[in-house]
Design a protein around this motif. Sequence first.
Motif, mmCIF file in Angstrom:
data_model
loop_
_atom_site.group_PDB
_atom_site.id
_atom_site.type_symbol
_atom_site.label_atom_id
_atom_site.label_comp_id
_atom_site.label_asym_id
_atom_site.label_seq_id
_atom_site.Cartn_x
_atom_site.Cartn_y
_atom_site.Cartn_z
ATOM 1 N N TRP A 43 -7.416 -3.093 10.820
ATOM 2 C CA TRP A 43 -7.415 -3.956 12.002
ATOM 3 C C TRP A 43 -7.268 -5.432 11.640
ATOM 4 O O TRP A 43 -6.974 -6.259 12.506
ATOM 5 C CB TRP A 43 -8.690 -3.729 12.813
ATOM 6 N N LEU A 44 -7.442 -5.774 10.356
ATOM 7 C CA LEU A 44 -7.261 -7.168 9.934
ATOM 8 C C LEU A 44 -5.802 -7.622 10.031
ATOM 9 O O LEU A 44 -5.527 -8.817 10.042
ATOM 10 C CB LEU A 44 -7.739 -7.359 8.498
ATOM 11 N N LYS A 45 -4.875 -6.675 10.086
ATOM 12 C CA LYS A 45 -3.459 -7.039 10.140
ATOM 13 C C LYS A 45 -3.160 -7.984 11.303
ATOM 14 O O LYS A 45 -2.340 -8.901 11.172
ATOM 15 C CB LYS A 45 -2.597 -5.780 10.275
ATOM 16 N N ALA A 46 -3.830 -7.759 12.423
ATOM 17 C CA ALA A 46 -3.565 -8.583 13.602
ATOM 18 C C ALA A 46 -4.055 -10.015 13.433
ATOM 19 O O ALA A 46 -3.590 -10.914 14.138
ATOM 20 C CB ALA A 46 -4.238 -7.958 14.828
ATOM 21 N N HIS A 47 -4.956 -10.238 12.476
ATOM 22 C CA HIS A 47 -5.545 -11.558 12.284
ATOM 23 C C HIS A 47 -4.929 -12.332 11.118
ATOM 24 O O HIS A 47 -5.143 -13.538 10.999
ATOM 25 C CB HIS A 47 -7.052 -11.430 12.063
ATOM 26 N N PHE A 48 -4.180 -11.636 10.257
ATOM 27 C CA PHE A 48 -3.578 -12.287 9.099
ATOM 28 C C PHE A 48 -2.074 -11.988 9.079
ATOM 29 O O PHE A 48 -1.598 -11.178 8.281
ATOM 30 C CB PHE A 48 -4.242 -11.800 7.805
ATOM 31 N N PRO A 49 -1.318 -12.611 9.986
ATOM 32 C CA PRO A 49 0.110 -12.297 10.105
ATOM 33 C C PRO A 49 0.915 -12.616 8.851
ATOM 34 O O PRO A 49 1.880 -11.914 8.543
ATOM 35 C CB PRO A 49 0.558 -13.162 11.292
ATOM 36 N N LYS A 50 0.535 -13.654 8.093
ATOM 37 C CA LYS A 50 1.280 -13.981 6.876
ATOM 38 C C LYS A 50 1.111 -12.876 5.844
ATOM 39 O O LYS A 50 2.075 -12.511 5.149
ATOM 40 C CB LYS A 50 0.806 -15.315 6.311
ATOM 41 N N ALA A 51 -0.088 -12.330 5.724
ATOM 42 C CA ALA A 51 -0.309 -11.225 4.794
ATOM 43 C C ALA A 51 0.421 -9.971 5.260
ATOM 44 O O ALA A 51 0.966 -9.218 4.447
ATOM 45 C CB ALA A 51 -1.801 -10.945 4.659
ATOM 46 N N THR A 52 0.448 -9.764 6.574
ATOM 47 C CA THR A 52 1.174 -8.623 7.121
ATOM 48 C C THR A 52 2.661 -8.748 6.826
ATOM 49 O O THR A 52 3.331 -7.770 6.473
ATOM 50 C CB THR A 52 0.947 -8.528 8.637
ATOM 51 N N ALA A 53 3.189 -9.961 6.938
ATOM 52 C CA ALA A 53 4.593 -10.200 6.622
ATOM 53 C C ALA A 53 4.868 -9.957 5.140
ATOM 54 O O ALA A 53 5.946 -9.469 4.774
ATOM 55 C CB ALA A 53 4.983 -11.626 7.006
ATOM 56 N N THR A 54 3.899 -10.267 4.301
ATOM 57 C CA THR A 54 4.050 -10.020 2.860
ATOM 58 C C THR A 54 4.231 -8.530 2.584
ATOM 59 O O THR A 54 5.059 -8.129 1.769
ATOM 60 C CB THR A 54 2.817 -10.542 2.102
ATOM 61 N N VAL A 55 3.460 -7.700 3.289
ATOM 62 C CA VAL A 55 3.577 -6.249 3.120
ATOM 63 C C VAL A 55 4.957 -5.789 3.569
ATOM 64 O O VAL A 55 5.612 -4.995 2.893
ATOM 65 C CB VAL A 55 2.489 -5.528 3.936
ATOM 66 N N ALA A 56 5.403 -6.279 4.712
ATOM 67 C CA ALA A 56 6.708 -5.873 5.250
ATOM 68 C C ALA A 56 7.834 -6.262 4.303
ATOM 69 O O ALA A 56 8.767 -5.492 4.067
ATOM 70 C CB ALA A 56 6.922 -6.504 6.624
ATOM 71 N N THR A 57 7.745 -7.478 3.746
ATOM 72 C CA THR A 57 8.773 -7.927 2.807
ATOM 73 C C THR A 57 8.787 -7.089 1.556
ATOM 74 O O THR A 57 9.860 -6.718 1.023
ATOM 75 C CB THR A 57 8.519 -9.401 2.443
#
Length: 274
Positions: free
Chosen positions: A253-267
């Motif tokens: 659920w932290l993904k919604a609060h840390f968009p830059k980290a989420t983008a890192t995973v996607a990249t």
Amino acid sequence: MQIVFETRFSFFGQSGWKSQAAADPGLLFDETRLGKRLRYFEEITLTSLASQTDPDFQHLILSSTLMPEPWKIRLRDLCFDMLGERRVGLLFRPEGSAGHIIRDVVAKTFAGHSVAQVVLDDDDAVSCDFVAALRRYADFVTDDPVNPKPYTFVSFPRGYTLGIEDGKLSWLSQRFVPYTNLGLALVAPADTHRNPFLTSHKKIGQRHPSLMVTPLRPFYLRAVHEHNDSRAHKSDEVLNDAQIAGAFDYFPWLKAHFPKATATVATAKKTATG
């Protein structure tokens, strides 16, 4: 094995260390404060429980009869909406000892069962597999032939500090504290006279049978913000975006609060697949 999380939410009474607000009903039930506490309770604590891979647990929430009625209703509706009425025990009690109140409720509610009672503050969280992990360790210590005592404390020392700044979840740093109150569990028969709120957690290793669970992974989040009593401060050891992304395995659920980290995973996934 019954697993029961125990939370004090704006309880006015004897429950260990008191902040200035906890000692003054006027401050404790201030509408601005209650609004922020309820928001953290929803976004962090209840969300982490709703995300459990093993949904077989109970959540006891102790609050005060002094809480204004509209806030009692909001608290009840929020807990029921997120966890379901079957899993929630919401207690409004007059001033007294939180530990004694919860101890008596556990003894009555779960009579005849073994219970793992888990401390969970109203702005902290546990990993999504915490119930599943605790159940395994609780079953182990219940059948431990070398422990003559009828109870055992289970400690999960490894987790994260979660920094909240300007109302936003802002940073994470690693934390390792033996016998921390975070995720601390008491495994015992329901009628035990012990309770985590009646125990000095810093002395558990010297005074009580215990098990320390120390795999190299986190089990909890400890929130620090302007409305709690934590002495933790932001340091140079905060996690970078890639490291925060690694925490998503345990706190999705932290993904919604840390968009830059989420983008890192996607990249990273895009790069790996070419």
